[in-house]
Design a protein around this motif. Structure first.
Motif, PDB file in Angstrom:
ATOM      1  N   ALA A   1      13.101 -45.845  26.709  1.00  0.00           N
ATOM      2  CA  ALA A   1      14.488 -46.196  26.422  1.00  0.00           C
ATOM      3  C   ALA A   1      15.201 -46.702  27.227  1.00  0.00           C
ATOM      4  O   ALA A   1      14.804 -46.500  29.103  1.00  0.00           O
TER       5      ALA A   1
ATOM      6  N   SER B   1      18.640 -48.605  28.547  1.00  0.00           N
ATOM      7  CA  SER B   1      20.245 -49.599  28.206  1.00  0.00           C
ATOM      8  C   SER B   1      20.336 -50.354  28.625  1.00  0.00           C
ATOM      9  O   SER B   1      19.970 -51.543  29.159  1.00  0.00           O
TER      10      SER B   1
ATOM     11  N   ARG C   1      23.560 -44.621  20.960  1.00  0.00           N
ATOM     12  CA  ARG C   1      22.285 -43.913  21.882  1.00  0.00           C
ATOM     13  C   ARG C   1      21.898 -42.986  21.271  1.00  0.00           C
ATOM     14  O   ARG C   1      21.826 -42.875  19.942  1.00  0.00           O
TER      15      ARG C   1
ATOM     16  N   THR D   1      19.409 -41.276  26.365  1.00  0.00           N
ATOM     17  CA  THR D   1      20.200 -42.983  26.569  1.00  0.00           C
ATOM     18  C   THR D   1      21.423 -43.892  26.109  1.00  0.00           C
ATOM     19  O   THR D   1      21.119 -43.520  25.152  1.00  0.00           O
TER      20      THR D   1
ATOM     21  N   VAL E   1      22.062 -47.517  24.422  1.00  0.00           N
ATOM     22  CA  VAL E   1      20.351 -48.214  24.327  1.00  0.00           C
ATOM     23  C   VAL E   1      20.187 -49.531  23.304  1.00  0.00           C
ATOM     24  O   VAL E   1      20.851 -49.853  22.390  1.00  0.00           O
TER      25      VAL E   1
END
Length: 509
Positions: free
Chosen positions: A315, A317, A357, A370, A373
């Protein structure tokens, strides 16, 4: 006769030149990516390059003060370098110019190292360097001429002071302009436009008595304002819901590109989850509980079609931060991982990941949560390393069974007689079976447990004890539903979470 600038004048020139560089860089960064602001880029690089022990030390000051202290520290260093540049250039502008060039190179490298910035971002540190060098040489030449005039003809320093004042005003205008332009993304208006987040499937009702708040425990649900925050974002990312998108790709049959409307229009479910930071020391505050609303991650991944060789979900961000979560945990129906867009009945707060998230119960946040995301890539197990793994943390980190004494508080003075010892215990996805307390090294006594809401959330406990006047010490340990009783052995958070019994010393009088 050789002109040698006064120390105060030389130092002022250095400070104004550096101020001009930072202000111009910040202004340009507002249009090419606010993270390209030289000050922020250097600060972010400092965070990335800090040794783990220093990072953990900073976290103990809380999510706001650790960042403030970093900003203050960097400001002090920059101010010191600015003064030094001026003082080294009392005879000639060359030393200060060389130092300005060196700082410019550092800023350029810092910007180029940021994974969330495009190629145009380099314009910010370049503009900053040119502004700083230009202002430094201009003011230095002006001061040298005026000081020579002072010696030969007694001319006042008025022109230099007026010019310096103008530069200072220009610095302020440029800095404010950059701040205003960089704040033009109205995240709060976007949150308001989203409106209430209403799930199709609600979490089980929270029973009466789910907490012992009157006895000193936290309330069962943590308000959004009080929910702990730990992240590496020095400035909270500003992403509007209408601008956000999520890419699901990698080892999948069908790549997905989803926007906020796609997610919000799906069947949303609500889950009550206790989240825990791996940096939490024994008895620490980095744990909170909220009702998250979102789309089951299992549904998204099944729609994409996870290939058999996929072992992790990598993942990313919006600010470039990364982590990796085991695919099995993402797909587990029992665990119920979410792509969350709501928190406690409203859209995610900006500082907690708006617009979306990841929330994976049972894993420490650095591998499961995360925020902001924008990318989920299915990869082979261990194919990539992620942000905290590169800094010495474990690849996988399942939350350890732990407990904490919340009342009495450390060193609190309570009335002698019947004293209520109370706190919380957690073993997410396993559940708490019992909690035991002992006072002053005596026998372990079983505490009263509040009703369990879900095995993915904390559980409150309390025990009333009779205590005489004097100093006392309460200890707690929890046993989860697998039969495991937390160990007494103290282990620090790095690399996969702290262990040990929490204890509190207090006085009865």
């Amino acid at each position: 006769m050789e002109t040698r600038l006064r120390r105060s004048t030389a130092a002022l020139i250095g400070v104004l030149a550096v101020g001009a560089a930072l202000a111009v860089g910040h202004l340009v960064a507002a249009f090419v990516g606010i993270g390209a602001s030289p000050y922020l880029a250097v600060a972010n690089s400092t965070v990335d390059l800090s040794p783990p022990w220093l990072t953990e030390f900073g976290k103990q000051f809380g999510p706001e003060w650790d960042k403030r202290l970093l900003f203050i520290g960097i400001a002090v260093v920059i101010a010191g370098l600015a003064v030094a540049a001026g003082l080294l250039s009392r005879k000639s502008a060359m030393p200060g110019t060389v130092l300005a060039v060196a700082l410019g190179v550092v800023s350029v490298v810092a910007v180029l190292s940021r994974p969330d910035l495009g190629q145009l971002a380099i314009l910010a540190p370049l503009a900053a360097a040119l502004a700083g060098i230009g202002v430094f040489q201009w003011l230095h030449g002006l001061a040298a001429r005026e000081q020579a005039d002072d010696v030969e003809a007694g001319v006042t320093r008025r022109r230099f002071l007026i010019t310096s004042g103008g530069v200072a005003a220009g610095v302020g205008v440029a800095a404010l302009g950059g701040q205003f332009a960089g704040s033009r993304v109205d995240v709060q208006a976007s949150r308001r436009a989203v409106g209430p987040i209403v799930p199709a499937e609600r979490a089980p009702a929270i029973p009466a008595g789910a907490d012992f708040a009157r006895a000193g425990t936290p309330s069962f649900l943590t308000s959004n304002a009080d929910f702990y925050r730990i992240d590496t974002a020095l400035t909270v990312p500003k992403v509007r819901a209408e601008d956000w998108s999520l890419r699901v790709h990698g080892l999948v049959d069908t790549e997905l590109e989803l926007d906020f409307a796609d997610i919000a229009g799906r069947r949303l479910v609500e889950k009550i989850v206790t989240m825990t930071c791996v940096s939490n020391e024994v008895g620490g505050p980095l744990i909170s509980t909220a009702a998250f609303v979102g789309v089951p991650m299992r549904e998204l991944l099944m729609e994409a079609g996870v290939r058999p060789e996929a072992g992790q979900v990598f993942a990313t961000s919006v600010d470039g931060w990364t982590t990796a979560t085991p695919v099995a945990d993402m797909l587990s129906e029992e665990r119920g991982a979410l792509l969350a867009i709501g928190m406690n009945g409203e859209p995610l707060p900006q500082e907690h990941g708006f617009p979306a998230r990841v929330v994976v119960p049972g894993l420490y946040g650095y591998v499961s949560a995360t925020k902001w995301v924008v990318d989920l890539e299915l990869i082979r197990d261990g194919e990539k390393t992620f942000y905290w793994q590169d800094r010495g943390w474990a690849k996988e980190a399942r939350i350890k069974t732990q407990s904490r004494v919340d009342a009495p508080r450390a060193f609190q003075d309570v009335p002698a007689g019947k004293v209520t010892v109370a706190g919380i215990a957690w073993a997410q996805t396993t559940g708490i079976e019992r909690v035991e307390v002992r006072v002053d090294g005596g026998e372990w006594r079983r505490a009263e447990l509040a009703p369990e809401v879900t095995d993915q959330a904390w559980r409150m406990w309390k025990l009333v004890v009779e205590l005489p006047a004097g100093n006392h010490r309460a200890e707690v340990r929890a046993t989860d539903r697998s039969g495991y009783t937390q160990t007494e052995d103290r282990v620090p958070p790095i690399p996969d979470g702290a262990t040990g019994w929490h204890s509190v010393s207090f006085t009865a009088s």
